[in-house]
Design an enzyme around this catalytic site. Structure first.
Site, PDB file in Angstrom:
ATOM      1  N   ASP A 121      47.244  43.307  36.057  1.00 16.26           N
ATOM      2  CA  ASP A 121      47.410  44.101  35.063  1.00 16.26           C
ATOM      3  C   ASP A 121      48.326  45.236  35.136  1.00 16.26           C
ATOM      4  OD1 ASP A 121      45.678  44.374  32.088  1.00 16.26           O
ATOM      5  OD2 ASP A 121      45.474  46.267  33.167  1.00 16.26           O
TER       6      ASP A 121
ATOM      7  N   HIS B 188      40.772  36.899  32.090  1.00 17.34           N
ATOM      8  CA  HIS B 188      41.589  37.958  32.321  1.00 17.34           C
ATOM      9  C   HIS B 188      41.436  38.586  33.676  1.00 17.34           C
ATOM     10  CE1 HIS B 188      44.578  41.106  32.249  1.00 17.34           C
ATOM     11  NE2 HIS B 188      43.752  42.062  32.378  1.00 17.34           N
TER      12      HIS B 188
END
Length: 291
Positions: free
Chosen positions: A104, A265
């Site tokens: 990320d 995620h």
């Protein structure tokens, strides 16, 4: 968490970083994303520590690392500034050369490290990302709807107010999914006004100074010289937004390997064994490489 790991706060010059480190062998630096802290790695780091020295910091602005004052250009929260922190951290821990995996927002710091310090980074792995400038060059309605927070976070003051009004509702997550220790650390971070503002400065830098740095790299023909591993989560939206993730990254590096992780995620929390296995394979010196 992190049994056998040391927990320290290390002054790296421009900031002081909270860091866990442990294990033995070739060093690997793990860089978390938003709004996590280094605690997101608590299931992955011990799996890598058998054969690697594993270093897990809170990035500047995040968790319990320091939060330097910002400026109008958001340069104290540029990925270049964060990368300098990480480079100095590794040097102070005795590691002049190391591998790095960023997830990320941490992936953008890892990417910057590989471009700015090619002599230090032996291997680069990134998770759930393409370069910031590549996102923005492809920005369309689908991206704006799915990743609207990039643009909302760039607005002065209002996102801080929205998040701090109910951090748990904004960010979600659960103790069951994250583990008790990581959940407690995460809750402390997202409820701290100084941390929230600093985390948003990371995004503000992304749309301004970070984009300019990447565009300057491309104009100058700079490329990543080490092997690159690109991973993305099968149950997240990156693969839907960008059908040619490998092609995007091959515009930045010659030696690129790609793969997916069976998770949402937060791959380090949801699929730690699969992620650790992919990283071990990539970091193994005898691995037969395929581009």
């Amino acid at each position: 968490m992190f049994e056998g790991f040391a927990l320290e706060r290390i002054d790296v010059g421009e900031a002081a970083l909270r860091v866990r480190h442990g294990g033995s062998g070739p060093p690997v630096l793990l860089l978390h994303g938003h709004p996590r802290t280094h605690a997101t790695w608590h299931r992955v780091a011990p799996l890598l520590a058998d054969g690697h020295t594993v270093v897990c910091p809170d990035l500047r602005g995040y968790g319990q690392s320091s939060k330097p004052p910002t400026d109008d250009g958001h340069t104290p929260y540029s990925k270049r500034a964060m990368a300098r922190d990480c480079l100095e951290l590794m040097r102070r821990l005795g590691h002049d050369r190391f591998a790095v995996f960023g997830h990320d927002r941490g992936s953008y710091v890892a990417h910057r490290l590989a471009l700015d310090a090619p002599g230090a980074v032996t291997r680069l792995a990134v998770g759930d990302c393409i370069p910031i400038s590549e996102h923005l060059a492809r920005c369309d309605e689908r991206f704006a709807r799915a990743w609207y927070h990039w643009f909302f976070f760039a607005v002065p003051d209002k996102p801080e107010r929205a998040i701090l009004a109910d951090p748990a509702a904004w960010y979600g997550g659960s103790e069951e999914a994250m583990g008790a220790g990581a959940w407690e650390d995460y809750q402390a971070a997202i409820r701290n006004p100084a941390t929230v503002r600093a985390m948003l400065e990371d995004y503000r830098a992304g749309l301004t100074v970070d984009r300019r740095h990447e565009e300057a790299d491309r104009a100058a023909g700079r490329r990543i010289t080490c092997p690159v591993l690109v991973l993305w989560s099968e149950k997240d939206d990156l693969g839907d937004l960008y059908p040619d993730i490998p092609g995007i990254w091959r515009a930045w590096a010659d030696d690129v390997t790609c793969g997916t992780i069976d998770s949402g995620h937060h791959m380090a929390e949801e699929a730690p064994e699969q992620l650790a296995g992919a990283l071990r394979d990539f970091l193994a010196p005898e691995r037969a490489r395929t581009a």
